[in-house]
Design a protein around this motif. Structure first.
Motif, short mmCIF file in Angstrom:
data_model
loop_
_atom_site.label_atom_id
_atom_site.label_comp_id
_atom_site.label_asym_id
_atom_site.label_seq_id
_atom_site.Cartn_x
_atom_site.Cartn_y
_atom_site.Cartn_z
N GLY A 1 60.99 114.63 67.92
CA GLY A 1 61.88 113.50 67.70
C GLY A 1 63.15 113.67 68.52
N TYR A 2 63.90 112.59 68.64
CA TYR A 2 65.18 112.68 69.34
C TYR A 2 66.14 113.58 68.55
CZ TYR A 2 63.59 108.83 72.27
OH TYR A 2 62.88 108.04 73.14
N PRO A 3 67.03 114.30 69.23
CA PRO A 3 67.96 115.20 68.53
C PRO A 3 69.04 114.42 67.78
CG PRO A 3 68.39 115.22 70.90
CD PRO A 3 67.15 114.40 70.70
N ASP A 4 68.79 114.15 66.52
CA ASP A 4 69.72 113.38 65.69
C ASP A 4 69.64 113.92 64.27
OD1 ASP A 4 70.89 111.29 63.98
OD2 ASP A 4 70.88 110.06 65.81
N MET A 5 70.75 114.46 63.77
CA MET A 5 70.74 115.12 62.48
C MET A 5 70.53 114.18 61.30
SD MET A 5 70.75 118.33 62.65
CE MET A 5 70.98 118.57 60.90
N ARG A 6 70.65 112.88 61.51
CA ARG A 6 70.42 111.95 60.41
C ARG A 6 68.97 112.00 59.93
NH1 ARG A 6 72.89 106.62 63.06
NH2 ARG A 6 71.90 107.64 64.86
N VAL A 7 68.06 112.43 60.80
CA VAL A 7 66.65 112.51 60.39
C VAL A 7 66.43 113.61 59.35
CG1 VAL A 7 64.29 112.90 61.17
CG2 VAL A 7 65.82 111.46 62.53
N PRO A 8 66.79 114.87 59.62
CA PRO A 8 66.60 115.89 58.58
C PRO A 8 67.48 115.68 57.35
CG PRO A 8 67.76 116.83 60.47
CD PRO A 8 67.25 115.49 60.89
N ILE A 9 68.68 115.11 57.53
CA ILE A 9 69.52 114.81 56.37
C ILE A 9 68.84 113.80 55.46
CG2 ILE A 9 71.68 113.73 55.63
CD1 ILE A 9 72.96 114.88 58.21
N SER A 10 68.33 112.73 56.06
CA SER A 10 67.64 111.69 55.29
C SER A 10 66.41 112.26 54.60
CB SER A 10 67.25 110.53 56.21
OG SER A 10 66.50 109.56 55.51
N TYR A 11 65.66 113.09 55.31
CA TYR A 11 64.45 113.66 54.72
C TYR A 11 64.79 114.48 53.48
CZ TYR A 11 59.99 116.08 54.31
OH TYR A 11 58.80 116.58 53.84
N ALA A 12 65.84 115.31 53.57
CA ALA A 12 66.21 116.15 52.44
C ALA A 12 66.71 115.34 51.25
CB ALA A 12 67.27 117.17 52.87
N LEU A 13 67.46 114.28 51.53
CA LEU A 13 68.05 113.49 50.44
C LEU A 13 67.05 112.55 49.79
CD1 LEU A 13 71.60 112.59 51.82
CD2 LEU A 13 70.96 114.38 50.20
N THR A 14 65.98 112.19 50.47
CA THR A 14 65.01 111.25 49.91
C THR A 14 63.66 111.91 49.62
OG1 THR A 14 64.25 110.51 52.10
CG2 THR A 14 66.10 109.32 51.10
N TYR A 15 63.54 113.21 49.85
CA TYR A 15 62.30 113.95 49.61
C TYR A 15 61.84 113.76 48.16
CZ TYR A 15 59.11 117.92 49.22
OH TYR A 15 58.01 118.71 49.01
N PRO A 16 60.55 113.57 47.88
CA PRO A 16 59.40 113.68 48.79
C PRO A 16 59.06 112.39 49.55
CG PRO A 16 58.63 113.36 46.56
CD PRO A 16 60.12 113.42 46.48
N GLU A 17 59.89 111.38 49.38
CA GLU A 17 59.68 110.17 50.19
C GLU A 17 60.20 110.42 51.59
OE1 GLU A 17 57.95 107.77 48.87
OE2 GLU A 17 57.92 108.81 46.93
N ARG A 18 59.91 109.49 52.49
CA ARG A 18 60.43 109.55 53.85
C ARG A 18 61.06 108.19 54.14
NH1 ARG A 18 59.42 112.84 58.38
NH2 ARG A 18 57.70 113.88 57.28
N ALA A 19 62.38 108.10 53.98
CA ALA A 19 63.07 106.82 54.13
C ALA A 19 63.24 106.45 55.60
CB ALA A 19 64.43 106.89 53.45
N ALA A 20 63.38 105.18 55.85
CA ALA A 20 63.62 104.69 57.21
C ALA A 20 65.01 105.09 57.67
CB ALA A 20 63.48 103.17 57.26
N THR A 21 65.16 105.36 58.96
CA THR A 21 66.45 105.62 59.58
C THR A 21 66.58 104.72 60.82
OG1 THR A 21 65.81 107.31 61.20
CG2 THR A 21 66.18 108.05 58.92
N PRO A 22 67.78 104.59 61.37
CA PRO A 22 67.95 103.78 62.58
C PRO A 22 67.53 104.48 63.86
CG PRO A 22 70.07 104.65 61.89
CD PRO A 22 69.09 105.04 60.82
N ILE A 23 66.97 105.68 63.76
CA ILE A 23 66.59 106.43 64.95
C ILE A 23 65.33 105.80 65.56
CG2 ILE A 23 66.16 108.72 65.88
CD1 ILE A 23 68.80 108.29 64.28
N PRO A 24 65.34 105.50 66.86
CA PRO A 24 64.16 104.87 67.48
C PRO A 24 62.99 105.84 67.56
CG PRO A 24 65.77 105.44 69.15
CD PRO A 24 66.43 105.69 67.83
N PRO A 25 61.76 105.31 67.62
CA PRO A 25 60.61 106.19 67.81
C PRO A 25 60.67 106.87 69.16
CG PRO A 25 59.96 103.89 68.04
CD PRO A 25 61.38 103.89 67.53
N LEU A 26 60.07 108.05 69.23
CA LEU A 26 60.14 108.86 70.44
C LEU A 26 59.33 108.25 71.58
CD1 LEU A 26 60.97 111.54 71.81
CD2 LEU A 26 58.86 112.53 70.88
N ASP A 27 59.97 108.13 72.73
CA ASP A 27 59.29 107.74 73.96
C ASP A 27 58.76 109.02 74.61
OD1 ASP A 27 58.43 106.91 76.43
OD2 ASP A 27 60.36 106.09 77.08
#
Length: 347
Positions: free
Chosen positions: A226-252
């Motif tokens: 994935g792109y280097p953006d800490m909002r992804v692991p932060i979101s994963y930890a705070l919403t675990y075991p769900e995986r919430a949507a973030t504004p980070i674009p999908p990886l090209d």
């Protein structure tokens, strides 16, 4: 509704965590702390400096996101583990310094420990598919990748703070430049995943697209990209075991090469020194962390040179006894002693 206590709210991780919390209606910020910056009105309960134990007792959070900087994050880590409250851990130093005590507290409290470091979050997510046989941590290589040791003697703090892929605070950015950050992550991975040090590999991956890789006993390997953006692991930890949507674009997948190189451990001595400290056990990891914190502070203040950071840490590791800490008081004494040794060396 998940009640979140955010510790270190004004740092790099804290600010991004606030974005994640604001974007998710199921997350409620009930308490916040900072090291020194006023945060009145940020949450119903706030605190600047000090031990956050009383604040956490009053807040009764479901999740403690510990983004406090350095060894100072230890009390919050231990509070969450002892009370069985889910700990979203961005403060790797407290687990490095207090690994055995922290695991004992976790066993007693029974709560979840979710890593927020991008690399350990990646390994945690990959390990949901099976027990890892070994893991691979990726390092960007920092701003000085490819330079020889004699080319680093006169680099400035400003140069060391110019990270090629991540936007982070000063301390962790210097740690990335020395590879101390990756050394700390090796020790952290040992405690998080229960792996021997020979099963924890580090490779340099300049584009920071692959955040971690897990190898399984059947020969398969699973990587997290994935792109280097800490909002992804932060979101994963705070919403675990769900995986919430973030504004980070999908990886090209055509955006950059997926290249990997062996780290230059002769030039960047902080990585092998961390592995040595981890393998020796006891309070050697605590001493490594304390000496590094003091040396980085001295470098940022212009009191020592860049290469002096590793030299000071190596000197401290050779002078402490590394005896196992039976409790937090003994751990704090080991931390204090290591810091004193650094101060005496460059004073």
């Amino acid at each position: 509704m998940t009640r979140v206590a955010l510790l270190g709210a004004t740092g790099s991780i804290g600010r991004q965590a606030l974005e994640v919390i604001a974007a998710r209606p199921e997350l409620e910020l009930v308490a916040a702390t900072s090291g020194s910056t006023p945060i009145d009105g940020l949450a119903p309960l706030t605190q600047v400096g000090g031990d956050p134990g009383d604040l956490l007792e009053r807040a009764r959070p479901d999740v403690v996101l510990n983004a406090t900087l350095g060894f100072a994050g230890l009390p919050a880590t231990m509070w969450a583990l002892e009370h069985g409250v889910t700990l979203a851990l961005a403060n790797k130093e407290s687990l490095v310094a207090a690994g055995d005590l922290a695991l004992a507290a976790r066993a007693l409290g029974g709560g979840a420990l979710l890593p927020v470091d991008s690399e350990h979050s990646a390994l945690f997510q990959c390990s949901q598919l099976g027990e890892p046989a070994s893991v691979v941590l990726t390092a960007s290589g920092g701003p000085f990748r490819g330079r020889a040791r004699d080319e680093l003697s006169d680099v400035t703090p400003e140069e060391a703070l110019s990270h090629p892929t991540w936007s982070m605070g000063p301390k962790i950015t210097i740690d990335s430049a020395t590879l101390a950050n990756k050394g700390l992550e090796v020790i952290e991975a040992h405690f998080l995943f229960g792996l021997p040090y020979e099963s924890i590999e580090v490779v340099v991956h300049p584009t920071s697209i692959v955040h971690g890789l897990v190898r399984f006993r059947d020969g398969a390997s699973i990587a997290h990209l994935g792109y280097p953006d800490m909002r992804v692991p932060i979101s994963y930890a705070l919403t675990y075991p769900e995986r919430a949507a973030t504004p980070i674009p999908p990886l090209d997948l055509t955006a950059g090469p997926l290249e990997f190189f062996e780290p230059d451990e002769e030039t960047f001595r902080m990585l092998p020194l961390a592995r040595e400290a981890g393998e020796r056990g006891g309070t050697y990891p605590c001493a490594y962390n304390a000496a590094n914190e003091e040396a980085v502070s001295a470098f940022l203040d212009g009191r020592i040179a860049f290469l002096d950071i590793a030299a000071l840490v190596e000197d401290v590791l050779g002078r402490v006894d590394g005896a196992t800490a039976r409790d937090l008081d003994e751990l704090r004494e080991a931390d204090r002693h290591a810091r004193e040794l650094v101060g005496a060396a460059w004073a």
